[in-house]
Design a protein around this motif. Structure first.
Motif, PDB file in Angstrom:
ATOM      1  N   THR A 120       0.841  -1.192   0.000  1.00  0.00           N
ATOM      2  CA  THR A 120       0.000   0.000   0.000  1.00  0.00           C
ATOM      3  C   THR A 120       0.880   1.247   0.000  1.00  0.00           C
ATOM      4  OG1 THR A 120      -1.808   1.146   1.134  1.00  0.00           O
ATOM      5  CG2 THR A 120      -0.180   0.074   2.517  1.00  0.00           C
ATOM      6  N   VAL A 121       0.301   2.372  -0.350  1.00  0.00           N
ATOM      7  CA  VAL A 121       1.018   3.645  -0.298  1.00  0.00           C
ATOM      8  C   VAL A 121       0.632   4.436   0.949  1.00  0.00           C
ATOM      9  CG1 VAL A 121       1.353   3.818  -2.794  1.00  0.00           C
ATOM     10  CG2 VAL A 121      -0.708   4.775  -1.750  1.00  0.00           C
ATOM     11  N   LEU A 122      -0.222   3.868   1.776  1.00  0.00           N
ATOM     12  CA  LEU A 122      -0.690   4.536   2.988  1.00  0.00           C
ATOM     13  C   LEU A 122       0.410   4.620   4.047  1.00  0.00           C
ATOM     14  CD1 LEU A 122      -4.130   2.730   3.379  1.00  0.00           C
ATOM     15  CD2 LEU A 122      -3.757   5.053   2.556  1.00  0.00           C
ATOM     16  N   SER A 123       0.285   5.580   4.933  1.00  0.00           N
ATOM     17  CA  SER A 123       1.175   5.638   6.094  1.00  0.00           C
ATOM     18  C   SER A 123       0.653   4.646   7.132  1.00  0.00           C
ATOM     19  CB  SER A 123       1.223   7.049   6.667  1.00  0.00           C
ATOM     20  OG  SER A 123      -0.068   7.417   7.109  1.00  0.00           O
ATOM     21  N   GLU A 124       1.461   4.386   8.150  1.00  0.00           N
ATOM     22  CA  GLU A 124       1.092   3.344   9.119  1.00  0.00           C
ATOM     23  C   GLU A 124      -0.186   3.666   9.891  1.00  0.00           C
ATOM     24  OE1 GLU A 124       4.157   5.945  11.155  1.00  0.00           O
ATOM     25  OE2 GLU A 124       4.307   4.703   9.377  1.00  0.00           O
ATOM     26  N   TYR A 125      -0.391   4.931  10.261  1.00  0.00           N
ATOM     27  CA  TYR A 125      -1.597   5.247  11.028  1.00  0.00           C
ATOM     28  C   TYR A 125      -2.849   5.169  10.156  1.00  0.00           C
ATOM     29  CZ  TYR A 125      -1.257   9.993   9.102  1.00  0.00           C
ATOM     30  OH  TYR A 125      -1.196  11.067   8.260  1.00  0.00           O
ATOM     31  N   GLN A 126      -2.737   5.509   8.871  1.00  0.00           N
ATOM     32  CA  GLN A 126      -3.876   5.376   7.965  1.00  0.00           C
ATOM     33  C   GLN A 126      -4.232   3.906   7.743  1.00  0.00           C
ATOM     34  OE1 GLN A 126      -2.077   7.542   4.724  1.00  0.00           O
ATOM     35  NE2 GLN A 126      -3.503   9.259   4.985  1.00  0.00           N
ATOM     36  N   LEU A 127      -3.208   3.081   7.567  1.00  0.00           N
ATOM     37  CA  LEU A 127      -3.443   1.648   7.386  1.00  0.00           C
ATOM     38  C   LEU A 127      -4.052   1.033   8.639  1.00  0.00           C
ATOM     39  CD1 LEU A 127      -3.241  -0.916   5.701  1.00  0.00           C
ATOM     40  CD2 LEU A 127      -0.889  -1.170   6.535  1.00  0.00           C
ATOM     41  N   ALA A 128      -3.552   1.409   9.805  1.00  0.00           N
ATOM     42  CA  ALA A 128      -4.103   0.890  11.065  1.00  0.00           C
ATOM     43  C   ALA A 128      -5.575   1.277  11.196  1.00  0.00           C
ATOM     44  CB  ALA A 128      -3.304   1.413  12.253  1.00  0.00           C
ATOM     45  N   TYR A 129      -5.910   2.504  10.838  1.00  0.00           N
ATOM     46  CA  TYR A 129      -7.299   2.952  10.899  1.00  0.00           C
ATOM     47  C   TYR A 129      -8.189   2.122   9.979  1.00  0.00           C
ATOM     48  CZ  TYR A 129     -11.438   5.759  10.034  1.00  0.00           C
ATOM     49  OH  TYR A 129     -12.735   6.166   9.870  1.00  0.00           O
ATOM     50  N   LEU A 130      -7.745   1.919   8.740  1.00  0.00           N
ATOM     51  CA  LEU A 130      -8.556   1.163   7.785  1.00  0.00           C
ATOM     52  C   LEU A 130      -8.695  -0.308   8.188  1.00  0.00           C
ATOM     53  CD1 LEU A 130      -7.395   2.700   4.403  1.00  0.00           C
ATOM     54  CD2 LEU A 130      -9.637   2.915   5.493  1.00  0.00           C
ATOM     55  N   LEU A 131      -7.627  -0.890   8.724  1.00  0.00           N
ATOM     56  CA  LEU A 131      -7.720  -2.278   9.197  1.00  0.00           C
ATOM     57  C   LEU A 131      -8.671  -2.364  10.384  1.00  0.00           C
ATOM     58  CD1 LEU A 131      -4.033  -3.512   8.885  1.00  0.00           C
ATOM     59  CD2 LEU A 131      -5.964  -4.022   7.376  1.00  0.00           C
ATOM     60  N   ASN A 132      -8.618  -1.395  11.277  1.00  0.00           N
ATOM     61  CA  ASN A 132      -9.562  -1.359  12.403  1.00  0.00           C
ATOM     62  C   ASN A 132     -10.996  -1.332  11.896  1.00  0.00           C
ATOM     63  OD1 ASN A 132      -7.544  -1.354  14.322  1.00  0.00           O
ATOM     64  ND2 ASN A 132      -7.644   0.837  14.692  1.00  0.00           N
ATOM     65  N   LYS A 133     -11.228  -0.503  10.906  1.00  0.00           N
ATOM     66  CA  LYS A 133     -12.581  -0.316  10.375  1.00  0.00           C
ATOM     67  C   LYS A 133     -13.099  -1.575   9.677  1.00  0.00           C
ATOM     68  CE  LYS A 133     -15.038   2.765   7.214  1.00  0.00           C
ATOM     69  NZ  LYS A 133     -14.867   3.883   6.285  1.00  0.00           N
ATOM     70  N   HIS A 134     -12.277  -2.187   8.842  1.00  0.00           N
ATOM     71  CA  HIS A 134     -12.734  -3.308   8.021  1.00  0.00           C
ATOM     72  C   HIS A 134     -12.646  -4.661   8.729  1.00  0.00           C
ATOM     73  CE1 HIS A 134     -13.385  -1.084   4.278  1.00  0.00           C
ATOM     74  NE2 HIS A 134     -12.398  -0.315   4.692  1.00  0.00           N
ATOM     75  N   LEU A 135     -11.682  -4.840   9.615  1.00  0.00           N
ATOM     76  CA  LEU A 135     -11.527  -6.124  10.306  1.00  0.00           C
ATOM     77  C   LEU A 135     -12.195  -6.141  11.676  1.00  0.00           C
ATOM     78  CD1 LEU A 135      -7.773  -6.849   9.462  1.00  0.00           C
ATOM     79  CD2 LEU A 135      -9.785  -8.024   8.533  1.00  0.00           C
ATOM     80  N   GLN A 136     -12.784  -5.004  12.069  1.00  0.00           N
ATOM     81  CA  GLN A 136     -13.437  -4.890  13.378  1.00  0.00           C
ATOM     82  C   GLN A 136     -12.462  -5.198  14.522  1.00  0.00           C
ATOM     83  OE1 GLN A 136     -16.593  -3.651  13.334  1.00  0.00           O
ATOM     84  NE2 GLN A 136     -16.301  -3.619  11.130  1.00  0.00           N
ATOM     85  N   ILE A 137     -11.273  -4.616  14.440  1.00  0.00           N
ATOM     86  CA  ILE A 137     -10.257  -4.767  15.489  1.00  0.00           C
ATOM     87  C   ILE A 137      -9.903  -3.388  16.012  1.00  0.00           C
ATOM     88  CG2 ILE A 137      -9.359  -6.943  14.582  1.00  0.00           C
ATOM     89  CD1 ILE A 137      -7.124  -5.411  13.268  1.00  0.00           C
ATOM     90  N   LYS A 138      -8.977  -3.312  16.952  1.00  0.00           N
ATOM     91  CA  LYS A 138      -8.619  -2.029  17.561  1.00  0.00           C
ATOM     92  C   LYS A 138      -7.103  -1.909  17.695  1.00  0.00           C
ATOM     93  CE  LYS A 138     -12.932  -1.641  20.068  1.00  0.00           C
ATOM     94  NZ  LYS A 138     -13.595  -1.603  21.352  1.00  0.00           N
ATOM     95  N   PHE A 139      -6.439  -1.688  16.570  1.00  0.00           N
ATOM     96  CA  PHE A 139      -4.999  -1.455  16.620  1.00  0.00           C
ATOM     97  C   PHE A 139      -4.720  -0.153  17.358  1.00  0.00           C
ATOM     98  CE2 PHE A 139      -4.098  -4.201  12.810  1.00  0.00           C
ATOM     99  CZ  PHE A 139      -3.153  -4.987  13.433  1.00  0.00           C
TER     100      PHE A 139
END
Length: 156
Positions: free
Chosen positions: A23-42
Motif C-alpha cells: 500500500t502507499v498509505l502511512s502506518e496510522y492510515q493503514l491501522a485505521y482502515l484495518l480497524n474499520k474493516h476487520l473490526q479490530i482495535k490497533f
C-alpha cells in the motif's frame, strides 16, 4: 536502552502467521482502515523495533491489538524505515536518504501483519480476503515464514 535476551531455540515459527501488505498509505492510515474493516482495535505500541547496524539506525513502527476473546495477538509492522544521514565534510554538510527494510528479502512489501495464537488456515484466508477488499490496499497475501532468512527480526 533495555537489553533483552532470547533463546532462539525455544521459538517455533509455527506460532504465528505473516501477511504481507502492499500500500502507499502511512502506518496510522493503514491501522485505521484495518480497524474499520476487520473490526479490530490497533493502537500504536509503546515501543518500536530498533536496529543498529554499523552507522545506520533503523526504527520500525509497530501497532498492536490483543483479542482476549479468541486469544490472538495482532501486530502491524512497517517493513520500510526511511532516515536521513548527515555527514560532515570540509565545510559542507551532506545529507543522504537511507532506506532500510526489516525483511530485506521482501523489498516490495510495505507492511507485515503478524497474527499470533491458535488460528486456523480459514481464518487467515478470510482475513486476507477482507484486507484485499480495502480500496487503498494494492494487495495482501500470506508469507511462508519458514522461507524467510531474516525471520528472527519478527521475534519480539
Amino acid at each position: 536502552m533495555v537489553t533483552y535476551a532470547l533463546n532462539i531455540n525455544e521459538f517455533s515459527t509455527n506460532d504465528f502467521a505473516l501477511i504481507a501488505i502492499h500500500t502507499v498509505l502511512s502506518e496510522y492510515q493503514l491501522a485505521y482502515l484495518l480497524n474499520k474493516h476487520l473490526q479490530i482495535k490497533f493502537s500504536k505500541a509503546s515501543y518500536n523495533l530498533d536496529f543498529t547496524e554499523k552507522k545506520n539506525q533503523a526504527s520500525y513502527t509497530v501497532y498492536e491489538y490483543t483479542n482476549t476473546e479468541l486469544d490472538y495477538d495482532w501486530f502491524l509492522i512497517a517493513n520500510v524505515c526511511k532516515s536521513t544521514l548527515k555527514t560532515a565534510s570540509t565545510n559542507l554538510f551532506i545529507e543522504s536518504d537511507s532506506i532500510s527494510r526489516l525483511i530485506p528479502e521482501k523489498k516490495k512489501v510495505d507492511f507485515f501483519l503478524k497474527i499470533e495464537g491458535g488460528f486456523d488456515f480459514d481464518y487467515i484466508v478470510k482475513t486476507i480476503e477482507i484486507i484485499n477488499r480495502v480500496p487503498q490496499i494494492i494487495t495482501s497475501y500470506e508469507v511462508e515464514v519458514e522461507s524467510l532468512k531474516s525471520k528472527d527480526f519478527l521475534i519480539f
